[in-house]
Motif scaffolding. Structure first.
Motif, PDB file in Angstrom:
ATOM      1  N   TRP A  58      37.292 -46.485 -11.828  1.00 55.99           N
ATOM      2  CA  TRP A  58      37.186 -45.783 -13.111  1.00 55.99           C
ATOM      3  C   TRP A  58      38.577 -45.365 -13.584  1.00 55.99           C
ATOM      4  CZ3 TRP A  58      32.510 -46.455 -14.814  1.00 55.99           C
ATOM      5  CH2 TRP A  58      31.456 -46.560 -13.908  1.00 55.99           C
ATOM      6  N   TRP A  60      40.292 -42.955 -16.520  1.00 55.17           N
ATOM      7  CA  TRP A  60      39.943 -41.934 -17.513  1.00 55.17           C
ATOM      8  C   TRP A  60      41.161 -41.567 -18.337  1.00 55.17           C
ATOM      9  CZ3 TRP A  60      34.983 -39.954 -17.924  1.00 55.17           C
ATOM     10  CH2 TRP A  60      34.105 -40.332 -16.895  1.00 55.17           C
ATOM     11  N   THR A  96      31.136 -30.449 -13.100  1.00 53.38           N
ATOM     12  CA  THR A  96      31.625 -29.531 -12.054  1.00 53.38           C
ATOM     13  C   THR A  96      33.149 -29.524 -12.071  1.00 53.38           C
ATOM     14  OG1 THR A  96      31.605 -31.295 -10.395  1.00 53.38           O
ATOM     15  CG2 THR A  96      29.623 -29.941 -10.567  1.00 53.38           C
ATOM     16  N   GLY A  97      33.742 -28.549 -11.351  1.00 56.50           N
ATOM     17  CA  GLY A  97      35.205 -28.437 -11.251  1.00 56.50           C
ATOM     18  C   GLY A  97      35.728 -27.140 -11.839  1.00 56.50           C
ATOM     19  N   THR A 128      40.923 -29.629 -14.044  1.00 55.05           N
ATOM     20  CA  THR A 128      40.397 -30.850 -13.421  1.00 55.05           C
ATOM     21  C   THR A 128      38.891 -30.689 -13.242  1.00 55.05           C
ATOM     22  OG1 THR A 128      42.492 -31.196 -12.275  1.00 55.05           O
ATOM     23  CG2 THR A 128      40.561 -32.384 -11.452  1.00 55.05           C
ATOM     24  N   LEU A 129      38.118 -31.612 -13.835  1.00 51.65           N
ATOM     25  CA  LEU A 129      36.663 -31.545 -13.814  1.00 51.65           C
ATOM     26  C   LEU A 129      36.081 -32.833 -13.234  1.00 51.65           C
ATOM     27  CD1 LEU A 129      36.152 -30.072 -17.394  1.00 51.65           C
ATOM     28  CD2 LEU A 129      36.070 -28.819 -15.244  1.00 51.65           C
ATOM     29  N   GLN A 130      34.841 -32.772 -12.772  1.00 50.56           N
ATOM     30  CA  GLN A 130      34.122 -33.935 -12.266  1.00 50.56           C
ATOM     31  C   GLN A 130      32.837 -34.120 -13.096  1.00 50.56           C
ATOM     32  OE1 GLN A 130      34.935 -31.412  -9.856  1.00 50.56           O
ATOM     33  NE2 GLN A 130      36.941 -32.419  -9.661  1.00 50.56           N
ATOM     34  N   ALA A 131      32.574 -35.388 -13.500  1.00 51.25           N
ATOM     35  CA  ALA A 131      31.381 -35.723 -14.302  1.00 51.25           C
ATOM     36  C   ALA A 131      30.500 -36.673 -13.504  1.00 51.25           C
ATOM     37  CB  ALA A 131      31.801 -36.351 -15.612  1.00 51.25           C
ATOM     38  N   GLN A 132      29.211 -36.504 -13.702  1.00 48.67           N
ATOM     39  CA  GLN A 132      28.259 -37.359 -12.983  1.00 48.67           C
ATOM     40  C   GLN A 132      26.948 -37.435 -13.784  1.00 48.67           C
ATOM     41  OE1 GLN A 132      27.146 -36.056  -9.035  1.00 48.67           O
ATOM     42  NE2 GLN A 132      27.128 -38.180  -8.317  1.00 48.67           N
ATOM     43  N   ARG A 145      30.299 -40.063  -8.876  1.00 45.08           N
ATOM     44  CA  ARG A 145      31.035 -38.940  -9.491  1.00 45.08           C
ATOM     45  C   ARG A 145      32.452 -39.362  -9.811  1.00 45.08           C
ATOM     46  NH1 ARG A 145      30.889 -33.337  -6.427  1.00 45.08           N
ATOM     47  NH2 ARG A 145      28.719 -33.559  -7.148  1.00 45.08           N
ATOM     48  N   SER A 146      32.890 -39.032 -10.971  1.00 37.06           N
ATOM     49  CA  SER A 146      34.248 -39.379 -11.419  1.00 37.06           C
ATOM     50  C   SER A 146      34.968 -38.118 -11.904  1.00 37.06           C
ATOM     51  CB  SER A 146      34.192 -40.430 -12.521  1.00 37.06           C
ATOM     52  OG  SER A 146      33.605 -41.615 -12.048  1.00 37.06           O
ATOM     53  N   GLU A 147      36.289 -38.131 -11.822  1.00 39.41           N
ATOM     54  CA  GLU A 147      37.124 -36.960 -12.147  1.00 39.41           C
ATOM     55  C   GLU A 147      37.928 -37.217 -13.408  1.00 39.41           C
ATOM     56  OE1 GLU A 147      40.828 -35.551  -9.818  1.00 39.41           O
ATOM     57  OE2 GLU A 147      39.141 -34.472  -8.909  1.00 39.41           O
TER      58      GLU A 147
END
Length: 800
Positions: A58, A60, A96-97, A128-132, A145-147
């Protein structure tokens, strides 16, 4: 905004479509129309699917959020979308993050991200966040999960600040134009990599035209040359730092810079007056301060330090000048005594010079100055002065009393020249060996002198003005007593001479020497000999060694302690004085028992000891001695017990004896007027016809007419007491009970001065005439009892 694109794996799948009938596989991508990130849906599972998803990478882009957003609605950040999401609500987006749910929120249905709070880039520049994407029902991830990063975009919301301000700086006065003073620095919390928010320029808003500041570096420099500290020594500058490169709308901050001009030696010393005049008393002590002068110097510190010196004076060596390091005054000090009669004024020329001269400012010199000082001497009444402060004199030890020894002389140094009187300080002549003539100053002997007791007499002589006795001068008279031969020589020490019984004839048993308190100029010479009575004895002889010593030798041998334990030799010693004096000293020679080396073992008479007594006999003798001691102690103890007062010795004495006591006492408090002899001698019976309180018929010193003897009342007081004592003395002399040693007789006798006269009832019995006692009732309650006894009855009946 954040966007996505197909990975290299997606492009590889397009190529593989020609070989394998695969369904489409989706990836997160950026919707061209919306700019949002999307994910294409995938078909039924395929063996390649796991492989393809495992290798997906991924990529971003960043989301950007403007800091300090002030809107009422949450700030839209971006949108997340997956190709798996068909819009049927089966996919849920989870965030999250850092700051998730507290700062950033995501719509779980649409994937829209919003910021709910104001962000401050200076507090935190990015998050810094994580998306899922997960299945809404099972919560099973449908995508890994990606950051991604949300970066806060800067705005110009912070003014420059001087973290080290306010500043203190110094620069030397008279500095040239452009001399660096200090460098200031301001910091801006905004992002220096974005725009001009953190680009600062400096300017001076207060402090011109004296100083300037470089806009880019903040270096402050002098803008005027030769600034003088003595004119103004401190400047306060205001420096401004402005961001946005100083453009309109930029923020600014200020600080103060206090610049102090430090001193340099650019001012020479200068006396405020060219002439000074001071007056001092001629009695001023040496090393005292005469005056103080000061050269003014506008500089400070070491630049104002200076040295003074006397360039010229009409009194060489009279004065000196030093620098007071605290005040930089020139202190004029007196080196020699002043004398008004000799010189009444002095002129001095004094120079002051800077101690530390700066070569850069020599053109402002010279750095020295001169002035004139006149010192006037004021006359005072001075004490007399001895012509010779120390007078040395000699006198012979045998000088007679009144012998003149020498003369001291003093004079009044004042113009009045008053007469002088002399005296000796008796603290220096406690035994008063000398006198001084008050007018002439001649010193003479007042007592015989003894050189051996006091060789030198150190006298202090006072010289006193006749007109003003408070003016006293002092001189010293050192009198040395010359020796005469008035002491005979004696043994140097107390000799202890030991003679061995086995001594041989001619053996030296003692070497003697002599001392003499006299000290002849030629030294001592003593002559030794045995005294005439023993000069021809057969035991010892004396040999004069001609060196002030003599040796005692034996004439024979065979000395025995039993025969004679000690020999005494009178030795005659004669000195060489004129006239020669001699003395006879006795040398004791003890006979001793010696060993073979001549060491004495025992000396003196032989002690004869009893032999043959057994131990039992010795114990018996010792027991007898102890018994005798015990008996002696008992006798002494009994004698001490018998020395108690006799009136308590036996009860029969108290019961059967009446002690007669005829003396008139002195009342209840009189404890000393009793006749103790009568109390201790109970068996002595006095003659009852003898009255001790009346005058007996004995001769007296006072002659009375032959017709009748007057009573004590008619005599003068001094005669009354004399006659009374005389009669009592006669009575004590003929008293058989008086002790055979001196004793004290005490009588309470009143003279003729008593108002009540005699109250003794005993005296009334000795008279033949009747006496009226009615007057006792007029004497008060204390005499009521006597008035009752004697007032209305016959005196004889009282004692009937």
């Amino acid at each position: 905004m954040m966007g996505g694109r197909c990975s290299g794996i997606c492009r590889a799948l397009a190529l593989l479509a020609f070989l394998f009938p695969l369904r489409e596989r989706g990836c997160w991508g950026l919707n061209p129309s919306s700019g949002d990130l999307e994910k294409s849906p995938h078909s039924d599972p395929d063996p390649w699917e796991a492989l393809l998803r495992h290798k997906r990478s991924w990529v971003w882009n960043q989301f950007f959020v403007l800091e300090e957003y002030t809107g009422n609605e949450p700030l839209y950040v971006g949108k997340l979308h997956s190709d798996v999401d068909k819009g049927d609500g089966k996919v849920k987006y989870v965030l999250t993050g850092e700051g998730a749910t507290s700062i950033f929120t995501i719509d779980e249905n649409t994937g829209d991200i919003h910021a709910t709070k104001r962000l401050d880039r200076e507090a935190q520049p990015y998050y810094t966040l994580q998306a899922q994407a997960v299945d809404r029902v099972t919560n099973i991830p449908v995508e890994p999960r990606s950051e991604f990063v949300v970066k806060v975009q800067d705005i110009n919301d912070n003014e420059p600040k001087f973290l080290d301000g306010p500043y203190l700086a110094g620069v030397p006065e008279m500095s040239p134009l452009g001399t660096m003073v200090v460098q200031v620095a301001a910091t801006d919390a905004d992002d220096p990599t974005y725009g001009n928010s953190a680009r600062v320029v400096y300017s001076i808003t207060h402090g011109q035209p004296y100083f300037s500041v470089e806009p880019k570096t903040g270096v402050i420099r002098t803008a005027l040359p030769n600034m003088d500290r003595e004119t103004r020594d401190q400047y306060v500058l205001v420096i401004q730092a402005k961001d946005m490169v100083g453009q309109m709308g930029g923020l600014s901050g200020t600080t103060s810079v206090t610049v102090t001009l430090t001193d340099v030696n650019d001012n020479p010393p200068r006396f405020t007056h060219k002439n000074y005049q001071y007056t001092v008393l001629e009695s001023l002590p040496v090393q005292s301060v005469v005056a103080r002068v000061k050269a003014a110097d506008a500089d400070i510190g070491s630049n104002a330090e200076m040295d003074y010196r006397i360039m010229d004076s009409d009194g060489p060596g009279m004065f000196n000048i030093t620098t007071d390091e605290n005040t930089q005054d020139g202190v004029i000090i007196l080196l020699k005594p002043l004398d008004f009669e000799t010189k009444s004024s002095f002129f001095l020329r004094i120079e002051a010079t800077n101690r530390n001269i700066d070569s850069n400012f020599l053109s402002l010199g010279p750095f020295s100055d001169t002035t004139s000082v006149k010192v006037m001497v004021e006359d005072v009444n001075e004490p007399p002065v001895f012509s010779t402060p120390l007078s040395k004199m000699v006198v012979s030890e045998d000088a007679r009393v009144g012998t003149s020894i020498g003369r001291v002389s003093a004079h009044d140094p004042d113009t009045s020249n008053n007469a002088i009187r002399y005296s000796i300080d008796r603290n220096t002549d406690l035994e008063r060996f000398f006198n001084v003539d008050a007018l002439s100053g001649v010193i003479s002997t007042a007592k015989p002198l003894d050189r051996e007791a006091n060789l030198v007499h150190n006298l202090t002589i006072f010289a006193i003005e006749s007109q003003d006795p408070t003016q006293i001068g002092k001189g010293i008279a050192l009198i040395t007593v010359l020796d005469i031969n008035d002491n005979a020589p004696v043994f140097a020490i107390d000799y202890e001479t030991l003679l061995c019984e086995n001594a041989m004839p001619g053996q030296v048993i003692q070497t003697i020497s002599a001392v003499d308190k006299d000290e002849p100029l030629s030294g001592h010479r003593f002559y030794f000999a045995l005294a005439a009575p023993v000069a021809g004895n057969l035991n010892f002889t004396l040999r004069d060694n001609k060196d002030n010593t003599a040796s005692i030798l034996t004439k024979r041998g065979g000395f025995r302690r039993r025969e004679q334990a000690v020999y005494r030799l009178p030795v005659l010693i004669v000195d060489s004085g004129s006239p020669a004096l001699s003395s006879t000293n006795t040398l004791s020679v003890r006979v001793c028992d010696c060993d073979s080396d001549g060491v004495a073992l025992s000396c003196g008479a032989v002690a004869y000891t009893a032999t043959g007594l057994s131990t039992g006999a010795l114990l018996a003798i010792l027991g007898c001695i102890i018994t005798l001691l015990v008996m002696v102690l008992l006798i002494v103890t009994m004698r001490r017990r018998r020395k108690e007062p006799l009136i308590l010795e036996e009860e029969r004495d108290i019961r059967e004896n009446i002690v007669r006591y005829d003396d008139e006492g002195g009342g209840e408090e009189d404890t000393e007027a009793f006749d103790m002899v009568a109390l201790r001698n109970l068996n002595v019976i006095r003659d009852p016809n003898v009255r001790r309180d009346v005058t007996p018929d004995t001769p007296t010193f006072f002659h009375y007419p032959s017709t009748t003897r007057p009573s004590y009342k008619s005599l003068p007081d001094n005669v009354v007491f004399r006659e009374f004592i005389w009669e009592r003395l006669k009575d004590a002399d003929v008293d058989p009970s008086a002790p055979p040693y001196d004793s004290l007789q005490t009588y309470a006798f009143e003279g003729s001065g008593s108002v009540a006269e005699s109250l003794s009832s005993l005296e009334s019995l000795s008279t033949d005439s009747d006496q009226n006692y009615d007057y006792l009732s007029n004497w008060g309650p204390r005499f009521k009892k006597l008035a009752d006894l004697y007032g209305n009855s016959d005196g004889t009946s009282v004692f009937s």
